[in-house]
Structure formats: C-alpha cells, structure tokens
Scaffold this active site. Structure first.
Site, PDB file in Angstrom:
ATOM      1  N   GLU A  90       0.838  -1.190   0.000  1.00 39.07           N
ATOM      2  CA  GLU A  90       0.000   0.000   0.000  1.00 39.07           C
ATOM      3  C   GLU A  90       0.874   1.241   0.000  1.00 39.07           C
ATOM      4  O   GLU A  90       2.093   1.158   0.194  1.00 39.07           O
ATOM      5  CB  GLU A  90      -0.935  -0.002   1.212  1.00 39.07           C
ATOM      6  CG  GLU A  90      -0.204  -0.021   2.551  1.00 39.07           C
ATOM      7  CD  GLU A  90      -1.129  -0.254   3.730  1.00 39.07           C
ATOM      8  OE1 GLU A  90      -2.289  -0.693   3.526  1.00 39.07           O
ATOM      9  OE2 GLU A  90      -0.698  -0.021   4.871  1.00 39.07           O
ATOM     10  N   HIS A 148      -4.854   2.333   7.088  1.00 40.85           N
ATOM     11  CA  HIS A 148      -3.805   2.000   8.033  1.00 40.85           C
ATOM     12  C   HIS A 148      -2.998   3.217   8.454  1.00 40.85           C
ATOM     13  O   HIS A 148      -2.831   4.170   7.687  1.00 40.85           O
ATOM     14  CB  HIS A 148      -2.846   0.972   7.414  1.00 40.85           C
ATOM     15  CG  HIS A 148      -3.465  -0.369   7.251  1.00 40.85           C
ATOM     16  ND1 HIS A 148      -3.000  -1.291   6.345  1.00 40.85           N
ATOM     17  CD2 HIS A 148      -4.517  -0.962   7.860  1.00 40.85           C
ATOM     18  CE1 HIS A 148      -3.722  -2.389   6.407  1.00 40.85           C
ATOM     19  NE2 HIS A 148      -4.654  -2.219   7.318  1.00 40.85           N
TER      20      HIS A 148
END
Length: 318
Positions: free
Chosen positions: A235, A273
């Site tokens: 990511e 996150h």
C-alpha cells in the site's frame, strides 16, 4: 513445507481470558492449531476453552513447550507483552492488537535489533521436542514478530494463529504476504477458487512500525522448496515495497505478483492503516508500481485481479 508455523507449532494466547482472546483461541482450536495454553497475569490456574492459564509466558514455555504466541491485549500493554514473549524464548510472536502507540513499537524494534536469544532450556521431554522443532524451522534462532495490527499467520490445513477465516484457505504452492488483512482474505479466496492453494499466508500489519518486512518473508519463501510463487499486497506510504522490489530483482527466482492499494489516495491524507500515508512526495502508488515492474513482478491492476495476476506470473515463468 511452510514458513514460520506448521502442525507441530505449540501456541499460547496472551490475553486469553479477555472476550476477544478467548473467541479467537476457540477459532484456532477448531481449525486444528495446537493451542497449549494462555497467559493473563493474576489469573494463573484458571482454564479457558479447556486450556491452562499461566501468570507469565515463562511458565507457559517451561510447562507446555510453547514456541509461538498470539497477542490479544489492550494497546497500552502490547509492547510489554511482546517483550515478555521475546524474553521467554518465544520465536514466533504474532501481535494482533490494533492501535499500539508508535513510540512503544520503537522500543520493541530496538529490542529486536539487539536480540540475541538462544533457545530457552526446558526440562520436560515434550518441551525439548518443541524446542528442537523450533530450531528446525528456524535454524538461526531468529525472532519473528508479526504485527502489530495484523490478521496473523496461517499455514493451511496445519496451523492458524490469528483472526483470518480458515475455511477459505487451501494447502498449495503460493506464498501470500500482505499489509492488509482484508486484501489477504480476498487474494486467498481468489487463489483457492482458481485451484491455487497457499503454502503460508502472513499479514504483516498496517502500522508505521511492524516487526517483519516483505524482504524478511521473501527470503523465507525463496528458501522454501514447496513455495512455487509469491504474491505481495502493499500500500501507499513508506518505501517497503520499493525495497522488496529491489530484493526480488537480485535474489528471488520464483514468480512474484503484487498489488498496491491506495492509487487514488491524496497526498498527506491517511488512508485506512496508520502507515498508509504519502509524505514528502514519497510512498506514492506510482513509484511503487514502477519499482515492482522494473523487477519483473506481475502487477494486479485491481483487487479483483490478484489471483489471475499470480496465474500470469506463474505462466510467464514456465
């Protein structure tokens, strides 16, 4: 074969007397994991799901030969739980807890960097066998911390440590590494539906500081004879994926596929996150994808393409 855990791994749960710890201990037992006990300070002598509860991890290691732990304790106490497990000689520490303060993980990271933990000597024959198995699985006696803020680790049909749904996993040749729990499940489902089982699936965790990197696991998968291909789900944020790409280019001979989440995320905004943030112009999806493509890694263009990306990578390698 597998990496990190297998059917002989003896697992404890730190925080077993809590609602979440007990719930997931039950799930691991039902999957077939060799759960041997749990730890909650002050509640030693109790039983949860038929398993003995100890006051300390040292007791669990000495009496039950534990060589892996999953941690379900509140964020403020997670770092101390990790350090207790390390000091007791546990070699696979899986911290599921979300919201651990970053400053606490700095302390844990320093401890890991300086760790020199020989196998703990225990008295019973059963514990000696467990220690021997740990050394076979990990000949350099390295401590592997997975997480925090992760779904855990599973070697399908052998051992599940964490919160992932076990029924979607099938034994097979694909190693799975991901920063995202949800993407792990999606990739695994796609692989299983395509007839591609998994050797071991590892959720690294989505925090800025986690205990294990893509490169750490790539080394293990490369050395595992039964892992034939690898998929990485990364990511935005940081440079871990670029570093992994460079490692693959130089050292990995097996086909690798990858997906990068967060292509549409605006710079400076945290997306999901805690570690998924583009900062100072670094960590963009475009940079990561370019590095991965340069290493010859097959790129999944969307979450729906992850399983077929692995098939393309394997076909290209033939």
């Amino acid at each position: 074969m597998s990496i990190l855990i297998n059917k002989k791994t003896r697992v404890i749960c730190q925080g077993i007397t809590g609602k979440v710890g007990e719930f997931h201990t039950k799930g691991c037992l039902e999957y077939g994991t060799k759960m041997v006990g749990g730890v909650t300070p002050g509640k030693g002598g109790e039983k949860v799901q038929g398993l003995p509860v100890f006051n300390t991890v040292v007791e669990a290691v000495e009496k039950e030969g534990a060589d892996a732990t999953m941690i379900f304790v509140p964020p403020a106490f997670t770092a101390d739980a990790i350090l207790e497990a390390i000091d007791a000689g546990i070699k696979v520490v899986i911290a599921i807890t979300e919201g651990v303060p970053v400053i606490d993980m700095v302390r844990v990271f320093q401890r890991l960097r300086n760790a020199d933990c020989p196998p703990r000597r225990v008295n019973s024959m059963r514990n000696e066998e467990a220690s021997e198995q740990s050394e076979i699985r990990n000949p350099k006696s390295k401590i592997h911390l997975i997480g925090p803020n992760c779904p855990g680790v599973i070697t399908p049909e052998e051992c599940k440590i964490g919160i992932m749904p076990g029924y979607i996993h099938k034994k097979g040749p694909v190693g799975v590494i991901s920063r995202s729990g949800t993407l792990t499940y999606e990739a695994v489902w796609q692989l299983s539906e395509l007839g591609l089982g998994q050797s071991t699936c590892v959720g690294l965790g989505g925090d800025p500081i986690v205990g294990t990197s893509f490169i750490d696991l790539l080394k293990l998968y490369q050395a595992d004879d039964d892992t034939e291909a690898i998929i990485m789900m990364g990511e935005i944020g940081g440079t871990a994926e670029e570093e992994a790409a460079a490692f693959v280019k130089e050292h990995v001979t097996k086909p690798v596929a990858a997906f990068i989440a967060g292509r549409t995320a605006p710079p400076g905004k945290r997306m999901g996150h805690a570690g998924a943030i583009i900062s100072g112009g670094k960590g963009t999806a475009e940079e990561k994808i370019a590095a991965l493509e340069d290493a010859g890694i097959e790129i999944a263009q969307s979450p729906a393409d992850m399983g077929t990306a692995v098939k393309r990578a394997m076909a290209r390698a033939k």
